[in-house]
Design an enzyme around this catalytic site. Structure first.
Site, PDB file in Angstrom:
ATOM      1  CE1 TYR A 147      68.966  45.817  25.072  1.00  0.00           C
ATOM      2  CE2 TYR A 147      69.018  44.051  26.685  1.00  0.00           C
ATOM      3  CZ  TYR A 147      68.942  45.557  26.051  1.00  0.00           C
ATOM      4  OH  TYR A 147      69.022  46.383  27.206  1.00  0.00           O
TER       5      TYR A 147
ATOM      6  NE  ARG B 227      54.531  57.943  23.605  1.00  0.00           N
ATOM      7  CZ  ARG B 227      53.600  58.892  23.673  1.00  0.00           C
ATOM      8  NH1 ARG B 227      52.503  58.390  23.530  1.00  0.00           N
ATOM      9  NH2 ARG B 227      53.874  60.039  23.391  1.00  0.00           N
TER      10      ARG B 227
ATOM     11  CD  GLU C 116      72.939  46.698  22.439  1.00  0.00           C
ATOM     12  OE1 GLU C 116      72.805  45.475  22.874  1.00  0.00           O
ATOM     13  OE2 GLU C 116      73.550  47.585  22.727  1.00  0.00           O
TER      14      GLU C 116
ATOM     15  CE  LYS D 126      53.964  64.084  18.220  1.00  0.00           C
ATOM     16  NZ  LYS D 126      55.335  63.762  18.013  1.00  0.00           N
TER      17      LYS D 126
ATOM     18  CB  THR E 264      56.877  60.959  16.501  1.00  0.00           C
ATOM     19  OG1 THR E 264      56.093  61.839  16.022  1.00  0.00           O
ATOM     20  CG2 THR E 264      58.138  61.460  17.016  1.00  0.00           C
TER      21      THR E 264
ATOM     22  CG  ASP F 121      60.358  66.873  13.552  1.00  0.00           C
ATOM     23  OD1 ASP F 121      59.544  66.108  13.219  1.00  0.00           O
ATOM     24  OD2 ASP F 121      60.674  67.229  14.719  1.00  0.00           O
TER      25      ASP F 121
HETATM   26  N1  DSN Z   1      54.808  66.406  22.538  1.00  0.00           N
HETATM   27  C1  DSN Z   1      54.548  66.325  21.003  1.00  0.00           C
HETATM   28  C2  DSN Z   1      53.606  67.449  20.789  1.00  0.00           C
HETATM   29  O1  DSN Z   1      52.700  67.514  21.377  1.00  0.00           O
HETATM   30  O2  DSN Z   1      53.500  68.270  19.806  1.00  0.00           O
HETATM   31  C3  DSN Z   1      56.031  66.577  20.312  1.00  0.00           C
HETATM   32  O3  DSN Z   1      56.948  66.036  20.952  1.00  0.00           O
END
Ligand code: DSN
Length: 420
Positions: free
Chosen positions: A55, A237, A57, A231, A228, A201
């Site tokens: 943890y 993640r 925090e 990707k 994120t 974003d």
């Molecule tokens: N689930 C993602 C996507 O496929 O675009 C975005 O959250």
């Protein structure tokens, strides 16, 4: 320390089998979902590391639990690397994933009822950009802009007109299903015109920005950029918020304690190593190839008679109108392609007359294929298989035959870190 799959095998053969099955599925199929990828092999090590036990925090030097000498070290590394790679004044690397990341920004910058101008989900925006079914859509007043016919591109003059009308506090750009480059200078000008914060974003294209293949909104004076990390960036993640120093305190407080308790420090360790690897020259080559591969795939699909939303791509993703191209909806297409070892997702297209569970299209992308080392010649082959499968969506023997060919190609292009 070793990740003990032998122990897992003994303790829980059911879960072990599922892990093995998923590994085989990924190894023997072509992953075409544009938001998916194969993490850097180093990320499997950090994900399964002892940081999962801890943890933490709070923030570096300001934690609510003892024993933080190593968590502080990795979080500092992740922050400094994020700032350097994206040319950001401030970075928060704690968001657990994309949704809490965007929610934290709204909590930091808005009061309930404030207006945000964002892209409509059905035209390529994202759930967290205020879709009415999301909780943020109930707390804040999201006004949505759409793409414009006939080419399906963003119409910046129309977005400016709407901004002048609704006077948003945030002008938000970014998408999960828009195959074109975004003109960040136009968005910055629109936000300035109405005195709003300007946010992007870039979750889908974060890796392509890091690798220099696409423009970086922070270079256009954006106040906030979210992404994120799993990707196109190939990390664990997670999520990151990059912002101007003037917003740093508000953003940090909104993430913790506003939205979250303890950050997942195994993910933060993975983000740190990912950002180091994404700064290397090899990642620039990778990012450029993702875009080249998407163009090659789109060109070949067009040659084969497919109708593509916006007529092509300028980034990593492609949307095929399967109704116009093959007279089948996206759900049937997704199921057929699964049998052929080609993983895609069904996708609504702009002004789709069909419901999201049976939409008019499918969405595909090239980040994962490029991670396997595939290039333009393989994209031609993939396009041919896609079209063969979509022309015979109920012909199981044909689909299984395509999968056999897919398996053979996959053997030539192993997933980094998952070589047999
Ligand atoms: N689930 C993602 C996507 O496929 O675009 C975005 O959250």
């Amino acid at each position: 320390m070793q990740i003990s799959f032998e122990l897992l095998h003994c303790s829980d053969p059911d879960v072990f089998d599922a892990v093995l099955g998923e590994e085989r599925r990924q190894r023997e199929g072509l992953e075409l979902i544009p938001s998916e990828n194969f993490a850097f092999p180093e990320v499997y090590a950090t994900n399964g590391s002892v940081f999962a036990n801890k943890y933490a925090e709070g923030y570096v030097g300001r934690r609510y639990y003892g024993g933080q000498q190593f968590t502080d070290r990795i979080e500092s590394l992740a922050i400094e690397r994020a700032k350097q790679l994206f040319r950001a004044e401030h970075a928060n690397v704690q968001p657990l994933s994309g949704s809490p990341m965007n929610q934290a920004v709204y909590m930091a910058c808005l009061a309930p009822g404030d207006t945000v101008l964002a892209m409509d989900l059905s035209h390529g925006g994202h759930l967290t950009h205020g879709a009415p079914v999301s909780c943020m859509g109930r707390i804040f007043n999201f006004v949505r802009y759409k793409t414009s016919p006939p080419d399906g591109h963003l119409d910046y003059d129309a977005i400016l007109a709407t901004a002048r009308e609704v006077r948003p506090k945030i002008v938000l750009c970014g998408h999960s299903s828009y195959p074109r480059e975004v003109d960040y200078s136009r968005f910055r000008a629109i936000a300035d015109d109405v005195g709003a914060l300007c946010m992007a974003d870039v979750s889908h294209v974060g890796g392509l920005i890091a690798g220099g293949a696409l423009a970086n909104p922070l270079d256009f004076g954006f106040d906030i950029v979210t992404t994120t990390t799993h990707k196109s960036l190939r990390g664990p993640r997670g999520g990151m918020i990059l912002c101007k120093s003037s917003l740093a305190q508000k953003v940090d407080a909104a993430v913790f304690p506003g939205m979250q308790g303890g950050p997942h420090m195994n993910a933060v360790a993975g983000i740190a190593v990912t950002l180091k690897l994404a700064a290397l020259p090899a990642f620039k080559t990778y990012a450029a190839q993702v875009v080249r591969n998407a163009r090659a795939l789109a060109d070949e699909l067009l040659q084969l008679g497919c109708t593509l939303v916006t007529g092509g791509t300028e980034n990593h993703l492609i949307v095929i109108d399967t109704v116009r191209s093959f007279d089948i909806d996206g759900r049937i297409a997704e199921t057929a392609l699964d049998l052929a070892g080609l993983t895609v997702n069904k996708q609504v297209i702009p002004d789709d007359p069909r419901p999201p569970v049976k939409p008019s299209g499918i969405r595909l992308g090239t980040p994962a294929l490029t991670t396997r080392g595939m290039r333009e010649p393989e994209m031609k082959q993939v396009a041919a298989w896609l079209v063969q499968a979509l022309r015979a969506p109920t012909h199981e023997p044909k689909l299984r035959n395509i999968h056999d060919q897919v398996r053979a190609l996959c053997k030539e292009f192993p997933i980094p870190g998952l070589e047999p």
